[in-house]
Design an enzyme around this catalytic site. Structure first.
Site, PDB file in Angstrom:
ATOM      1  CG  PHE A 174      39.621  32.577  50.309  1.00  0.00           C
ATOM      2  CD1 PHE A 174      40.640  32.242  49.690  1.00  0.00           C
ATOM      3  CD2 PHE A 174      39.768  33.799  51.050  1.00  0.00           C
ATOM      4  CE1 PHE A 174      42.030  32.891  49.628  1.00  0.00           C
ATOM      5  CE2 PHE A 174      40.845  34.222  51.340  1.00  0.00           C
ATOM      6  CZ  PHE A 174      42.105  34.053  50.431  1.00  0.00           C
ATOM      7  CD  GLU A 175      31.512  27.125  51.564  1.00  0.00           C
ATOM      8  OE1 GLU A 175      30.513  27.321  52.364  1.00  0.00           O
ATOM      9  OE2 GLU A 175      31.841  26.720  50.830  1.00  0.00           O
TER      10      GLU A 175
ATOM     11  CB  THR B  35      36.105  29.034  46.911  1.00  0.00           C
ATOM     12  OG1 THR B  35      35.768  29.862  48.163  1.00  0.00           O
ATOM     13  CG2 THR B  35      34.650  29.480  46.016  1.00  0.00           C
TER      14      THR B  35
ATOM     15  CD  GLU C 298      43.510  34.782  40.387  1.00  0.00           C
ATOM     16  OE1 GLU C 298      42.298  34.391  41.183  1.00  0.00           O
ATOM     17  OE2 GLU C 298      44.317  35.591  40.656  1.00  0.00           O
TER      18      GLU C 298
ATOM     19  CG  ASP D 282      40.596  43.938  35.376  1.00  0.00           C
ATOM     20  OD1 ASP D 282      39.822  43.487  36.121  1.00  0.00           O
ATOM     21  OD2 ASP D 282      40.673  45.067  35.073  1.00  0.00           O
TER      22      ASP D 282
ATOM     23  CG  ASP E 219      42.092  40.133  46.526  1.00  0.00           C
ATOM     24  OD1 ASP E 219      42.013  38.986  47.361  1.00  0.00           O
ATOM     25  OD2 ASP E 219      42.412  40.230  45.639  1.00  0.00           O
TER      26      ASP E 219
ATOM     27  CG  ASP F 117      36.251  36.282  54.671  1.00  0.00           C
ATOM     28  OD1 ASP F 117      36.359  37.029  53.491  1.00  0.00           O
ATOM     29  OD2 ASP F 117      37.418  35.869  55.096  1.00  0.00           O
TER      30      ASP F 117
HETATM   31  C1  LIG Z   1      40.665  36.246  48.206  1.00  0.00           C
HETATM   32  S1  LIG Z   1      41.023  35.394  46.921  1.00  0.00           S
HETATM   33  C2  LIG Z   1      39.384  34.376  46.611  1.00  0.00           C
HETATM   34  C3  LIG Z   1      39.810  33.295  45.466  1.00  0.00           C
HETATM   35  C4  LIG Z   1      38.561  32.231  45.491  1.00  0.00           C
HETATM   36  N1  LIG Z   1      37.497  32.921  44.745  1.00  0.00           N
HETATM   37  C5  LIG Z   1      38.197  31.578  46.791  1.00  0.00           C
HETATM   38  O1  LIG Z   1      37.245  31.846  47.103  1.00  0.00           O
HETATM   39  O2  LIG Z   1      38.786  30.837  47.123  1.00  0.00           O
HETATM   40  C6  LIG Z   1      40.717  36.734  45.238  1.00  0.00           C
HETATM   41  C7  LIG Z   1      41.202  36.247  44.247  1.00  0.00           C
HETATM   42  O3  LIG Z   1      40.641  37.133  43.226  1.00  0.00           O
HETATM   43  C8  LIG Z   1      41.865  37.364  42.280  1.00  0.00           C
HETATM   44  N2  LIG Z   1      41.529  38.852  41.674  1.00  0.00           N
HETATM   45  C9  LIG Z   1      41.474  40.044  42.344  1.00  0.00           C
HETATM   46  N3  LIG Z   1      41.087  40.995  41.354  1.00  0.00           N
HETATM   47  C10 LIG Z   1      40.737  40.535  40.308  1.00  0.00           C
HETATM   48  C11 LIG Z   1      40.414  40.965  39.003  1.00  0.00           C
HETATM   49  N4  LIG Z   1      40.044  42.293  38.761  1.00  0.00           N
HETATM   50  N5  LIG Z   1      40.209  39.972  37.914  1.00  0.00           N
HETATM   51  C12 LIG Z   1      40.214  38.638  38.289  1.00  0.00           C
HETATM   52  N6  LIG Z   1      40.711  38.339  39.378  1.00  0.00           N
HETATM   53  C13 LIG Z   1      41.014  38.912  40.415  1.00  0.00           C
HETATM   54  C14 LIG Z   1      42.826  37.500  43.109  1.00  0.00           C
HETATM   55  O4  LIG Z   1      44.174  37.375  42.324  1.00  0.00           O
HETATM   56  C15 LIG Z   1      42.726  36.270  44.186  1.00  0.00           C
HETATM   57  O5  LIG Z   1      43.325  35.138  43.615  1.00  0.00           O
END
Ligand SMILES: C[S@@+](CC[C@H](N)C(=O)[O-])C[C@H]1O[C@@H](n2cnc3c(N)ncnc32)[C@H](O)[C@@H]1O
Length: 220
Positions: free
Chosen positions: A194-195, A192, A69, A96, A119, A155
């Site tokens: 978000f789901e 998750t 994360e 990352d 994202d 989504d």
């Molecule tokens: C929209 S959230 C979804 C979180 C989780 N997967 C869920 O479904 O509840 C996307 C997550 O990916 C993380 N993220 C974005 N780019 C990333 C990267 N390159 N490496 C690791 N995490 C990343 C963001 O900080 C965020 O917490």
């Protein structure tokens, strides 16, 4: 839909067994050295609040999990879930996910890669920031063992289609295979957060699963 503020982490909770920064990981990363046992390794990119990694690690003690994360406060929040439940087969990395796969994970070392609700970066000029990109997919194909799986849920219909097309043109992964929506019986048995949020708002979830074939012929 915005994100709710995170609950505070109890100051007494020791995260040292459950949290690393990417730069603290040995290169290459060997799951058996970290977890002290030879277990199939699964990787989740973008763990958010950590519902998947907690539930998956608890349900599958014969597998081990690396969650990555990029946001420090979310990585700590996930690690706190693991520490609170004394989960011994999962580790959170702050950093990352693209770098984790590209620089730290060896060929054919991963049983599954999970990417849930990445994202969407809606604006055209920001789409290059999406994690479902050519580099990630090349690394997913490289790190997966034969028969290993890529799970991708979103989504966003357009992100789903673009990613499915990219997987078809850039990889030899087999799919998309059908993934059924699972019934839930409680608040925290969604895949998750978000789901959960998407389904509670009665919005569509697009789910895809891919498998790595036994042999992959390099593209010229
Ligand atoms: C929209 S959230 C979804 C979180 C989780 N997967 C869920 O479904 O509840 C996307 C997550 O990916 C993380 N993220 C974005 N780019 C990333 C990267 N390159 N490496 C690791 N995490 C990343 C963001 O900080 C965020 O917490």
């Amino acid at each position: 839909m915005g994100r709710r503020a995170l609950r505070k982490i109890e100051p007494s909770l020791d995260l040292s067994d459950h949290l690393r920064t990417l730069d603290e990981l040995p290169q290459p990363f060997h799951a058996n050295l970290h977890f002290g046992r030879v277990l199939p390794l699964e990787v989740e990119v973008g763990s958010g609040k950590g519902l998947f990694i907690q539930n998956a690690a608890q349900a599958n003690p014969q597998r081990c999990y690396l969650g990555i994360e990029v946001m420090r406060k979310y990585a700590r929040f996930c690690a706190a879930r693991l520490a609170r439940h004394d989960i011994q087969n999962a580790l959170m990395i702050q950093g990352d996910g693209l770098r984790l796969l590209h620089e730290y994970l060896g060929d054919e070392t991963v049983a599954a890669v999970h990417v849930y609700f990445p994202d969407p970066w809606w604006k055209q000029r920001h789409k290059k920031r999406r994690v479902m990109n050519k580099q990630l997919l090349a690394d997913v194909q490289r790190v997966l063992i034969p028969g290993g799986q890529l799970h991708f849920w979103t989504d966003v219909a357009e992100y789903y289609k673009t990613s499915i097309d990219l997987i078809a043109t850039e990889t030899a992964l087999i799919g998309p295979l059908l993934v059924q929506e699972r019934p839930t019986t409680g608040d925290l048995d969604y895949q998750t957060h978000f789901e959960r949020r998407t389904r509670l708002h009665a919005q569509a979830v697009y789910r895809a699963e891919f498998r790595r074939p036994e042999t992959v012929v390099a593209r010229s």
